[in-house]
Design a protein around this motif. Structure first.
Motif, mmCIF file in Angstrom:
data_model
loop_
_atom_site.group_PDB
_atom_site.id
_atom_site.type_symbol
_atom_site.label_atom_id
_atom_site.label_comp_id
_atom_site.label_asym_id
_atom_site.label_seq_id
_atom_site.Cartn_x
_atom_site.Cartn_y
_atom_site.Cartn_z
ATOM 1 N N ALA A 231 1.915 -3.508 -7.413
ATOM 2 C CA ALA A 231 2.751 -3.779 -6.250
ATOM 3 C C ALA A 231 2.656 -2.674 -5.210
ATOM 4 O O ALA A 231 2.997 -2.880 -4.049
ATOM 5 N N SER A 232 2.228 -1.484 -5.609
ATOM 6 C CA SER A 232 2.175 -0.384 -4.657
ATOM 7 C C SER A 232 1.139 -0.675 -3.583
ATOM 8 O O SER A 232 -0.015 -0.938 -3.893
ATOM 9 N N PRO A 233 1.551 -0.608 -2.328
ATOM 10 C CA PRO A 233 0.577 -0.871 -1.271
ATOM 11 C C PRO A 233 -0.436 0.264 -1.237
ATOM 12 O O PRO A 233 -0.111 1.398 -1.582
ATOM 13 N N SER A 234 -1.647 -0.039 -0.863
ATOM 14 C CA SER A 234 -2.654 1.011 -0.862
ATOM 15 C C SER A 234 -3.501 0.919 0.393
ATOM 16 O O SER A 234 -3.446 -0.053 1.139
ATOM 17 N N LEU A 235 -4.295 1.949 0.595
ATOM 18 C CA LEU A 235 -5.185 1.962 1.749
ATOM 19 C C LEU A 235 -6.535 1.339 1.408
ATOM 20 O O LEU A 235 -7.385 1.195 2.265
ATOM 21 N N ALA A 236 -6.708 0.982 0.144
ATOM 22 C CA ALA A 236 -7.954 0.334 -0.236
ATOM 23 C C ALA A 236 -7.911 -1.135 0.180
ATOM 24 O O ALA A 236 -6.888 -1.631 0.625
ATOM 25 N N ALA A 237 -9.047 -1.804 0.035
ATOM 26 C CA ALA A 237 -9.082 -3.217 0.399
ATOM 27 C C ALA A 237 -8.138 -4.005 -0.512
ATOM 28 O O ALA A 237 -7.792 -3.567 -1.600
ATOM 29 N N HIS A 238 -7.714 -5.185 -0.035
ATOM 30 C CA HIS A 238 -6.787 -5.994 -0.827
ATOM 31 C C HIS A 238 -7.394 -6.337 -2.176
ATOM 32 O O HIS A 238 -8.575 -6.617 -2.274
ATOM 33 N N ARG B 27 -4.016 -9.158 -8.339
ATOM 34 C CA ARG B 27 -2.784 -8.565 -8.836
ATOM 35 C C ARG B 27 -1.776 -9.633 -9.247
ATOM 36 O O ARG B 27 -1.727 -10.733 -8.694
ATOM 37 N N VAL C 214 9.100 -1.329 -4.543
ATOM 38 C CA VAL C 214 7.706 -1.742 -4.319
ATOM 39 C C VAL C 214 7.440 -3.143 -4.832
ATOM 40 O O VAL C 214 6.678 -3.891 -4.220
ATOM 41 N N THR C 215 8.065 -3.517 -5.934
ATOM 42 C CA THR C 215 7.806 -4.850 -6.477
ATOM 43 C C THR C 215 8.318 -5.920 -5.510
ATOM 44 O O THR C 215 7.639 -6.920 -5.258
ATOM 45 N N GLN D 65 8.846 -5.402 -2.329
ATOM 46 C CA GLN D 65 8.020 -5.249 -1.132
ATOM 47 C C GLN D 65 6.755 -6.084 -1.252
ATOM 48 O O GLN D 65 6.367 -6.775 -0.311
ATOM 49 N N ALA D 66 6.139 -6.042 -2.433
ATOM 50 C CA ALA D 66 4.919 -6.816 -2.643
ATOM 51 C C ALA D 66 5.205 -8.311 -2.506
ATOM 52 O O ALA D 66 4.402 -9.050 -1.923
ATOM 53 N N SER E 6 -0.056 1.964 4.562
ATOM 54 C CA SER E 6 -0.583 1.137 3.478
ATOM 55 C C SER E 6 0.069 -0.250 3.464
ATOM 56 O O SER E 6 -0.581 -1.228 3.099
ATOM 57 N N VAL E 7 1.311 -0.349 3.878
ATOM 58 C CA VAL E 7 1.946 -1.664 3.981
ATOM 59 C C VAL E 7 1.230 -2.498 5.036
ATOM 60 O O VAL E 7 0.941 -3.683 4.840
ATOM 61 N N ASN F 129 -1.793 -2.091 6.004
ATOM 62 C CA ASN F 129 -3.123 -2.405 5.473
ATOM 63 C C ASN F 129 -3.093 -3.637 4.577
ATOM 64 O O ASN F 129 -4.031 -4.427 4.562
ATOM 65 N N GLU F 130 -1.998 -3.790 3.850
ATOM 66 C CA GLU F 130 -1.908 -4.932 2.929
ATOM 67 C C GLU F 130 -1.857 -6.256 3.686
ATOM 68 O O GLU F 130 -2.226 -7.287 3.152
ATOM 69 N N ILE G 244 -8.796 2.288 9.431
ATOM 70 C CA ILE G 244 -8.520 3.084 8.230
ATOM 71 C C ILE G 244 -9.809 3.736 7.717
ATOM 72 O O ILE G 244 -9.818 4.898 7.328
#
Lengths: 343, 660
Positions: free
Chosen positions: A269-276, A280, B494-495, B497-498, B523-524, B526-527, B550
């Motif tokens: 669930a943690s957002p990241s700077l990597a690609a989607h 998950r 975060v859960t 948030q996702a 990062s949000v 970016n998602e 990015i």
């Protein structure tokens, strides 16, 4: 199922106890209850943790999982504490009354919101002086010198100790709060979400500062955060908490090969700077009512590998999973992955 | 700060009037007995009960004494008695209430109940009762009024004290082991002093009137002493023949009471305006300079053939009155276009102007802020040319707004049903039953289980994540073409948030709703977002496709921001790259590039001239010295470009701190 012989675990316990002397914080079977009777809320329900001197333990989990209650219990702000809180081998839950001042010197706390954790009517100098006057035998002149040293330690020297908190930015206030916590020269500092009210660029400098301070003073840090990236970056070990229990405790490998499905879900669930990542698995539902946690495994009502998806896994409903000890020699799950789940 | 507040208090017109009246009253109270006592005591039966005359401006009483002299001579008594009563009341009430906030729960409840019971009796009844018990007279009156006022003071001090006692700084002091007495003296009292002072000032006027009432009833000051209440009481017998006698005393009471009230009001106002009050002059000037259309070229006619956009803002600026009558401009000439079905993220730190940009887009900038914009289009229509009624409908249906805190954006007093269906009934004129069905559909869309049952619940019965989903459902009921979400997940786990991010993505895919997501968290964005807009110091400094920005940020601020965020891949051994200094404050914006004071690459040009936002391929960039594309903004390890910040960000910021 992790195979942990009782001998190994006893060894771990023994090591822990012998290593305790003069250093670190150990929680043994800590329980904190709010209220009593049928409406009692067991906010912390049997937690074992250890933060050796010079190291950082991150405590992560969703809001309401009990992580802040642990902090309160350690500094004596929570009611009705059971189990043991050991500081340098001494149980402070029993000796608190007798040597409260002595104990307080040794554990300090940094709060989340620097806008509300400093008395708006006291100057920086007065704030630091109060802490020094209470816990050091220094005279006024020496206290001034020590306060200047502390401000220097948090890189705030020459910024006007005679100013009031309102005249500083959020990051600067958090530095002042850190200086106050360090004034008593504590063995353990509890950092409760200390960067979540700050801007990203300021967060980085506060985290760097905390690292420098730890390297210099050897203070043990209990870092409470909901941000897994911050936890991973800053800590030596990480404990994951769910509904009052530790479900997994591990070193950095916890982030690359999580063994508890809840840890895995948090990481996903943690957002990241990597690609989607499309693979998950979202966590189902909301946190259950903490007054009435599910039977057996508390995570089973949301668990992607539990009885929700595998109807034959009734053991999750019937039996509580093993307890995680500070060495992380267990994972509180009946069905941890056979192979560590690579990410 | 203190002096500014003092100036705000003293400068208010109410204060001036109040202070002048009080000054006169005090002077009269000091010299009164000496100057007018003889005249006030001289009886002259021959001149009894006379009306207004040249020798007796307010007439005479039943014994022929001059009423004006009696009023003036009794000023001291009246004032002192009132003050004594207030002091007594506050001396009993405040400590009681303040201590209650610090007691352990059981003691707190006990004291609280006691105060509650005492408060249940009307003040004047309590006073009458006490007066009868203690005995009539000035002393009894003061005691009675003082005691009757004490519970009110105690309750106020308790409420304020409890709030302070629950604050983090008191918790921090407790962790330090500060004793209860010191907590009260250093932490609680200074932080509740201001409202208490205001209350005392206001209460002085109440006490004055209450004491006058007691004396008037014959329970207060006894003859031969007299105060305003007595003079009033004596005069009232002859109100039909010589009204001036009663009215004179009444006027004295009312004027003095008014003065106390005015003073209290302006103190409250002064203490309240933390950031300095908004001067009317500054507002007027803002109004003049910002009148729509004035000094601006006429909006260009709508260009044909251009694709319809969900949102277009051209040259948007937001102004607020600053300290000392200046104008600050937290948003400075922002151009933003969001295509139909596009998801755009605005990222920035506090003070970057990102939230105000969003509010301005929705026309929600709070008073006293002013918006100047060349062109504002929502869902393809120019807002400036619209009839107000049309505009309201547009904002109600085509645009949805979601805020950070779902608890404060839902009405806590209303069940969900009403909150969800109202908009539909108003804007689409459908029946309540139809609206309910639509509401259930919308909630189900947001993955809310047992939607029908939820409709009858109140917001506080739901978790934060559920409330936020309801807010989004509410916004989506009118099938908007644009959703503006300001930090919609910041307060959530975060859960959760996702979940919200997944929902917004699904919403966009299924209904083509354009989304503007404002966040401090790259990062949000970016998602979720196709395009990313980076704001700093009220301006857009860089924008472009999210993945590209990015992967290779061109603006030094973007690069620094990305490097400062620890991710699950960040190297644990190196220190994080931090940005020295702090974001600029809108009240002290640098003349040139807003990032120049914190930028390692800044030179004289950067400090003096504002770099324009220039398109460069898919990217827009406002920088005199952009990082070249070959500059790897982010190594896989997540380290910053070496050109940004201090060497590897190691030094603790402070050496180059910019005072703002």
């Amino acid at each position: 199922m992790t195979n942990t012989s009782s001998a190994e675990r006893a060894d771990a316990r023994h090591d822990r106890q012998s290593a305790d002397d003069g250093s670190g914080l150990v929680l043994a079977d800590l329980r904190v209850t709010y209220g009593a009777g049928a409406t009692a809320l067991r906010a912390v329900d049997g937690v074992d943790l250890s933060v050796p001197r010079g190291s950082t333990l991150a405590l992560v989990g969703e809001s309401g999982c009990g992580k802040s209650t642990i902090a309160k219990a350690i500094v004596g702000l929570a009611p009705s504490v059971g189990g043991q809180i050991l500081l340098g081998g001494m149980d402070v839950t029993t000796e608190r009354g007798r040597s409260a001042a002595h104990f307080r010197r040794r554990v300090q706390m940094i709060f989340q919101d620097p806008y509300s954790s400093l008395n708006p009517r006291m100057t920086v100098a007065a704030t630091l002086d109060e802490a020094l006057a209470l816990h050091t035998g220094l005279n006024r002149v020496d206290r001034r010198a020590r306060a200047a040293e502390l401000l220097d330690l948090v890189a705030m020297s020459g910024t006007g100790a005679d100013k009031y908190p309102a005249e500083f930015s959020g990051g600067q206030r958090q530095r002042i709060a850190i200086a106050r916590a360090l004034a008593t020269d504590p063995e353990v500092v509890i950092a409760d979400e200390i960067t979540s009210a700050l801007d990203v660029s300021v967060q980085a400098s506060i985290l760097n500062l905390m690292r420098e301070i730890q390297a210099r003073t050897g203070v043990a840090v209990l870092l409470i955060t909901h941000n897994l990236a911050v936890a991973r970056y800053f800590s030596h070990r990480t404990a994951v908490m769910y509904l009052g229990r530790i479900v997994e405790n591990g070193d950095e490998s916890l982030y690359t090969a999580p063994r508890h499905p809840y840890t895995r879900a948090l990481l996903d669930a943690s957002p990241s700077l990597a690609a989607h990542r499309e693979d998950r698995v979202p966590l189902a539902g909301d946190l259950p009512d903490p007054h009435d946690p599910p039977s057996g495994c508390r995570f089973r009502s949301r668990c992607p590998v539990g009885p929700l998806t595998h109807q034959d896994r009734t053991v999750c409903i019937d039996r509580e999973p093993p307890v995680v000890d500070p060495a992380g020699l267990a994972v509180a799950c009946h069905f941890p992955p056979e192979q560590p789940a690579g990410r | 700060m203190a002096s500014r507040r003092l100036r705000a208090i003293v400068g208010a017109p109410g204060t001036v009037v109040g202070l002048v009246i009080l000054a006169i009253v005090v002077v009269v109270a000091i010299i009164g007995p000496a100057v007018w006592q003889d005249r006030a005591m001289t009886m002259n039966v021959m001149e009894a009960r006379q009306g207004i005359s040249a020798s007796h401006w307010l007439g005479t009483d039943v014994l022929g004494r001059d009423v004006l002299a009696r009023i003036l001579a009794s000023t001291r008594t009246s004032l002192l008695l009132a003050l004594a009563a207030v002091l007594l009341g506050s001396a009993i009430g405040f400590p009681l209430g303040a201590v209650a906030g610090l007691l352990p729960p059981r003691g707190r409840r006990l004291v609280g109940r006691g105060i509650g019971i005492a408060l249940a009796f009307p003040g004047i009844v309590t006073a009458l009762f006490i007066c009868t018990v203690i005995g009539i007279g000035a002393f009894g009156g003061v005691l009675a009024i003082g005691l009757a006022m004490a519970p009110g003071f105690a309750r106020l001090a308790q409420t304020l004290g409890t709030a302070v006692a629950g604050s983090d700084y008191v918790a921090a002091a407790r962790v330090l082991g500060v004793r209860r007495g010191a907590l009260l003296r250093r932490y609680v009292l200074p932080n509740i002093a201001e409202p208490l002072l205001i209350t005392v000032t206001m209460a002085a006027s109440d006490a004055l009137i209450a004491l006058a009432a007691l004396s008037y009833l014959g329970l207060g000051v006894q003859p031969p002493s007299y105060d305003w209440g007595r003079v009033l009481g004596e005069g009232l017998q002859d109100i039909y023949t010589t009204p001036a006698v009663a009215l004179g005393a009444g006027a004295a009471i009312v004027l003095t009471g008014l003065a106390f009230n005015l003073l209290g009001e302006s103190m409250a106002h002064g203490f309240d305006s933390r950031a300095g009050s908004v001067s009317a002059r500054a507002l007027r000037r803002m109004g003049r300079s910002l009148l729509p259309g004035r000094g601006l070229p006429a909006a260009p006619p709508e260009p044909d053939g251009e694709p319809r956009v969900a949102l277009r803002l051209e040259d948007l600026s937001v102004y607020f009155p600053g300290p000392d009558g200046t104008l600050v401009q937290p948003v400075r000439g922002v151009n933003l276009t969001v295509g139909e079905g596009e998801m755009v993220g605005i990222v920035g730190e506090s003070g970057s102007g990102k939230s105000l940009t969003a509010l301005a887009a929705a026309g929600l900038v709070p008073y006293p802020g002013q918006v100047r914009v060349q062109r504002r289009e929502i869902a393809g229509s120019d807002v400036a040319t619209m009839h107000p009624e049309q505009l309201r409908k547009l904002l109600g249906t085509d645009l949805a707004m979601v805020f950070q805190d779902p608890m404060t954006s839902l009405n806590p007093a209303l069940r969900l049903r009403r909150q969800l269906t109202e908009k539909l009934e108003v804007h689409e004129g459908i029946t309540r039953a139809e609206a309910t069905e639509r509401a259930i559909l919308a909630l189900t869309d947001m993955r809310i289980t047992a939607a029908r049952r939820r409709l009858d619940q109140f917001p506080h019965e739901m978790s934060g994540g559920m409330r936020q989903r309801i807010m989004i459902a509410m916004g989506l009921m009118g099938s908007p073409s644009l959703l503006i979400a300001d930090e919609p997940t910041t307060a959530l786990d975060v859960t959760v948030q996702a979940q919200i991010i997944d929902l917004l993505r699904a919403l966009n895919a299924e209904h083509g709703t354009a989304v503007v997501l404002i966040s401090h968290d790259v990062s949000v964005i970016n998602e979720l977002c196709h395009r990313m807009v980076v704001m700093y110091g009220g301006r857009i400094v860089e924008q472009g496709p999210t993945a590209e920005v990015i992967a290779a940020p061109r603006h030094p601020y973007t690069a620094a921001l990305l490097a400062a965020v620890p991710t699950l891949q960040t190297g644990r051994e190196e220190p994080l790259a931090s940005i020295p200094g702090q974001p600029p404050s809108p009240t002290a914006m640098p003349a040139g590039c807003p990032f120049a004071p914190r930028c390692a690459a800044a030179d004289a040009t950067c400090r003096q001239e504002m770099p324009p936002l220039i398109p460069d391929g898919q990217r827009d960039l406002a920088c005199w010295h952009p990082l070249s594309e070959s500059d790897e903004g982010r190594a896989p390890g997540g380290l910053a470009s070496p050109r940004v910040g201090s060497p590897a960000g190691r030094s603790i910021p402070g050496t180059r701190r910019v005072r703002t």
